[in-house]
Motif scaffolding. Structure first.
Motif, PDB file in Angstrom:
ATOM      1  N   PHE A 268      -8.277  -1.175  -1.058  1.00 38.05           N
ATOM      2  CA  PHE A 268      -8.893  -0.587  -2.249  1.00 38.05           C
ATOM      3  C   PHE A 268     -10.309  -0.104  -1.943  1.00 38.05           C
ATOM      4  N   GLU A 269     -11.081  -0.919  -1.246  1.00 40.71           N
ATOM      5  CA  GLU A 269     -12.394  -0.452  -0.795  1.00 40.71           C
ATOM      6  C   GLU A 269     -12.223   0.737   0.145  1.00 40.71           C
ATOM      7  N   GLN A 270     -11.220   0.665   1.014  1.00 42.10           N
ATOM      8  CA  GLN A 270     -10.991   1.748   1.965  1.00 42.10           C
ATOM      9  C   GLN A 270     -10.684   3.061   1.255  1.00 42.10           C
ATOM     10  N   HIS A 271      -9.874   2.995   0.194  1.00 43.52           N
ATOM     11  CA  HIS A 271      -9.539   4.216  -0.532  1.00 43.52           C
ATOM     12  C   HIS A 271     -10.796   4.841  -1.129  1.00 43.52           C
ATOM     13  N   LEU A 272     -11.654   4.019  -1.695  1.00 44.17           N
ATOM     14  CA  LEU A 272     -12.902   4.544  -2.272  1.00 44.17           C
ATOM     15  C   LEU A 272     -13.791   5.135  -1.190  1.00 44.17           C
ATOM     16  N   ARG A 273     -13.941   4.437  -0.091  1.00 46.41           N
ATOM     17  CA  ARG A 273     -14.735   4.985   1.016  1.00 46.41           C
ATOM     18  C   ARG A 273     -14.174   6.342   1.457  1.00 46.41           C
ATOM     19  N   ALA A 274     -12.848   6.400   1.582  1.00 47.45           N
ATOM     20  CA  ALA A 274     -12.214   7.607   2.102  1.00 47.45           C
ATOM     21  C   ALA A 274     -12.401   8.785   1.167  1.00 47.45           C
ATOM     22  N   VAL A 275     -12.089   8.617  -0.123  1.00 42.75           N
ATOM     23  CA  VAL A 275     -12.156   9.768  -1.030  1.00 42.75           C
ATOM     24  C   VAL A 275     -13.592  10.259  -1.202  1.00 42.75           C
ATOM     25  N   LEU A 276     -14.561   9.356  -1.021  1.00 41.62           N
ATOM     26  CA  LEU A 276     -15.970   9.753  -1.118  1.00 41.62           C
ATOM     27  C   LEU A 276     -16.504  10.346   0.178  1.00 41.62           C
ATOM     28  N   GLY A 277     -15.720  10.277   1.247  1.00 42.28           N
ATOM     29  CA  GLY A 277     -16.185  10.800   2.525  1.00 42.28           C
ATOM     30  C   GLY A 277     -17.127   9.867   3.240  1.00 42.28           C
ATOM     31  N   TRP A 278     -17.152   8.599   2.865  1.00 39.00           N
ATOM     32  CA  TRP A 278     -17.972   7.602   3.544  1.00 39.00           C
ATOM     33  C   TRP A 278     -17.266   7.138   4.818  1.00 39.00           C
ATOM     34  N   PRO A 279     -17.994   6.476   5.725  1.00 39.43           N
ATOM     35  CA  PRO A 279     -17.340   5.901   6.909  1.00 39.43           C
ATOM     36  C   PRO A 279     -16.253   4.907   6.495  1.00 39.43           C
ATOM     37  N   LEU A 280     -15.137   4.928   7.202  1.00 36.85           N
ATOM     38  CA  LEU A 280     -14.064   3.989   6.910  1.00 36.85           C
ATOM     39  C   LEU A 280     -14.477   2.577   7.305  1.00 36.85           C
ATOM     40  N   GLY A 281     -13.917   1.596   6.587  1.00 36.05           N
ATOM     41  CA  GLY A 281     -14.201   0.200   6.872  1.00 36.05           C
ATOM     42  C   GLY A 281     -13.305  -0.358   7.961  1.00 36.05           C
ATOM     43  N   ASP A 282     -13.595  -1.586   8.362  1.00 35.05           N
ATOM     44  CA  ASP A 282     -12.892  -2.258   9.449  1.00 35.05           C
ATOM     45  C   ASP A 282     -11.511  -2.701   8.968  1.00 35.05           C
ATOM     46  N   THR A 283     -10.468  -2.298   9.690  1.00 31.85           N
ATOM     47  CA  THR A 283      -9.098  -2.670   9.338  1.00 31.85           C
ATOM     48  C   THR A 283      -8.605  -3.883  10.118  1.00 31.85           C
ATOM     49  N   ALA A 284      -9.481  -4.508  10.907  1.00 36.10           N
ATOM     50  CA  ALA A 284      -9.045  -5.620  11.755  1.00 36.10           C
ATOM     51  C   ALA A 284      -8.610  -6.815  10.915  1.00 36.10           C
ATOM     52  N   LEU A 285      -7.647  -7.541  11.440  1.00 33.23           N
ATOM     53  CA  LEU A 285      -7.131  -8.734  10.787  1.00 33.23           C
ATOM     54  C   LEU A 285      -8.155  -9.864  10.868  1.00 33.23           C
ATOM     55  N   ARG A 286      -8.441 -10.486   9.696  1.00 32.36           N
ATOM     56  CA  ARG A 286      -9.263 -11.694   9.698  1.00 32.36           C
ATOM     57  C   ARG A 286      -8.401 -12.930   9.927  1.00 32.36           C
ATOM     58  N   SER A 287      -7.231 -12.955   9.297  1.00 31.45           N
ATOM     59  CA  SER A 287      -6.290 -14.044   9.492  1.00 31.45           C
ATOM     60  C   SER A 287      -4.920 -13.575   9.043  1.00 31.45           C
ATOM     61  N   PRO A 288      -3.857 -14.165   9.562  1.00 30.54           N
ATOM     62  CA  PRO A 288      -2.533 -13.847   9.037  1.00 30.54           C
ATOM     63  C   PRO A 288      -2.489 -14.094   7.538  1.00 30.54           C
ATOM     64  N   ALA A 289      -1.691 -13.286   6.829  1.00 32.71           N
ATOM     65  CA  ALA A 289      -1.650 -13.388   5.374  1.00 32.71           C
ATOM     66  C   ALA A 289      -0.241 -13.087   4.880  1.00 32.71           C
ATOM     67  N   VAL A 290       0.135 -13.788   3.821  1.00 24.73           N
ATOM     68  CA  VAL A 290       1.416 -13.574   3.153  1.00 24.73           C
ATOM     69  C   VAL A 290       1.150 -13.380   1.673  1.00 24.73           C
ATOM     70  N   THR A 291       1.761 -12.364   1.094  1.00 26.48           N
ATOM     71  CA  THR A 291       1.649 -12.113  -0.341  1.00 26.48           C
ATOM     72  C   THR A 291       3.016 -12.252  -0.987  1.00 26.48           C
ATOM     73  N   ALA A 292       3.046 -12.927  -2.138  1.00 25.43           N
ATOM     74  CA  ALA A 292       4.262 -13.043  -2.934  1.00 25.43           C
ATOM     75  C   ALA A 292       3.981 -12.505  -4.326  1.00 25.43           C
ATOM     76  N   ASN A 293       4.842 -11.605  -4.804  1.00 22.25           N
ATOM     77  CA  ASN A 293       4.642 -11.011  -6.129  1.00 22.25           C
ATOM     78  C   ASN A 293       5.068 -11.966  -7.233  1.00 22.25           C
ATOM     79  N   LEU A 294       4.340 -11.907  -8.338  1.00 24.47           N
ATOM     80  CA  LEU A 294       4.706 -12.603  -9.560  1.00 24.47           C
ATOM     81  C   LEU A 294       5.442 -11.605 -10.443  1.00 24.47           C
TER      82      LEU A 294
END
Length: 383
Positions: free
Chosen positions: A288-314
């Protein structure tokens, strides 16, 4: 370019959960968000500066957004590309991703043809306008096959497996309009990559494994449980797709890994995507931060993994619509590595996405995280 704070105002067509999470990412950067959405007090409304009530093709609402914003974007494919292009030209407001990209992706047949013309791998497909077309597609592609609405389908809606010719009439009635037939892929797993196109930059988040039932995303696992060769092939395909798309922003690219380890494109979303929600906790810069940076033409943020992650939808576990009240969240809130996200929707419906839970932890394996995420989601229900 020198950036100042307050930094910018972004106008977003659509104010659902993606707009809400975009608003949460905007605040720390000094970005103000305005959204337009047909639902009064939409999910994004409590988070963003202001909501303009209007349909996704409402010229007046989109124009007001553009007049008050530095850039115009969208969080839903139902946004009208013609009105956004018109408003962008009239107000001299940039629109990202480009309305032509949205126009292409809105129609799955147009999207597949554009991908096929440039050699991007995808399932074999045929145009379907009537029963004869679907019967011919079945003879060419084999039964069963997948029938997809060309426009408007999401979260499993607009997709329908067709097992045999006897189901043709029923399937076409269910789709209810122009359609696309695709070969039914015998895949090992489904994958996704969130790509980002900035001002002269292109990047992508780690490959994500997506687990779906009834055509609805249930869980995502990042990084995907795949070998390096499959990962590299998936990333190459994703970057080839990004090269075809016009305009800055984040793109969700859904993929199949076949039993032979090949990669095929399933669908593309020109916006942040459910399969990238894990990036909020799992990476240094969320989608979400990346999308805002991108559409504004700002430098892209770091996409590196901080830790493994799992998401489960409610998902809504009710049989009919009712006011939304989630109970049983204590176990989620008591789990140190778990993060609860509630989308603020007033009404729960069967299988409607109401929120998600992410577990991010580098001490436990992804299998253990997935098992724990499922346990936590099983503890909650809607009353």
């Amino acid at each position: 370019m020198n950036h100042r704070t307050p930094a910018a105002t972004v106008g977003v067509v659509g104010g659902g959960q993606l707009g809400r999470m975009m608003g949460e990412a905007a605040g720390p950067l000094g970005i103000e968000l305005l959204v337009s959405d047909p639902t009064p007090d939409c999910p994004a409304a409590p988070i963003v500066r202001e909501q303009i009530v209007g349909e996704f093709d409402d010229y007046d609402a989109i124009r007001e957004l553009a007049e008050r914003a530095d850039v115009l974007t969208f969080e839903i494919e139902l946004a009208d590309p013609d009105e956004m292009a018109r408003v962008g030209e009239e107000t001299d407001t940039p629109v990202h991703p480009d309305p032509d990209t949205l126009r292409t992706i809105q129609d799955k047949l147009v999207q597949n043809r554009a991908l096929a013309e440039t050699g991007v791998p995808l399932p074999a497909f045929r145009r379907v306008d009537d029963a004869d077309d679907l019967r011919d597609a079945g003879e060419e592609l084999g039964w069963p096959l997948m029938l997809k609405a060309r426009e408007g389908g999401y979260d499993g809606r607009g997709n329908r497996p067709v097992d045999a010719p006897e189901e043709i009439d029923e399937a076409l009635d269910e789709i209810g309009g122009p359609a696309l037939a695709e070969e039914l892929v015998d895949f090992e797993r489904e994958l996704a990559i969130m790509g980002a196109v900035g001002d002269g930059e292109t990047d992508a988040y780690p490959v994500t494994e997506t687990i779906q039932r009834e055509e609805i995303l249930r869980e995502s696992v990042a990084p995907a449980r795949i070998d390096d060769a499959v990962r590299d092939r998936a990333r190459k395909v994703a970057f080839d797709v990004l090269d075809l798309l016009d305009g800055r922003g984040v793109y969700g690219i859904e993929l199949f890994e076949t039993d032979d380890g090949d990669i095929l494109v399933n669908e593309i979303a020109p916006r942040p995507h459910n399969s990238g929600h894990w990036t909020i906790e799992g990476t240094r810069c969320s989608q979400f931060e990346q999308h805002l940076r991108a559409v504004l033409g700002w430098p892209l943020g770091d996409t590196a993994l901080r830790s493994p992650a799992v998401t489960a939808n409610l998902l809504g576990d009710v049989e009919s619509p009712r006011p939304a009240e989630l109970v049983g969240t204590d176990s989620i809130l008591e789990t140190p590595e778990a993060s609860l996200h509630w989308y603020g929707k007033r009404e729960v419906r069967p299988l409607r996405k109401m929120g998600h839970v992410t577990l991010a932890d580098d001490e436990h394996g992804r299998d253990a995280l997935l098992s724990r995420a499922r346990e936590l989601v099983d503890d909650v229900t809607f009353e």
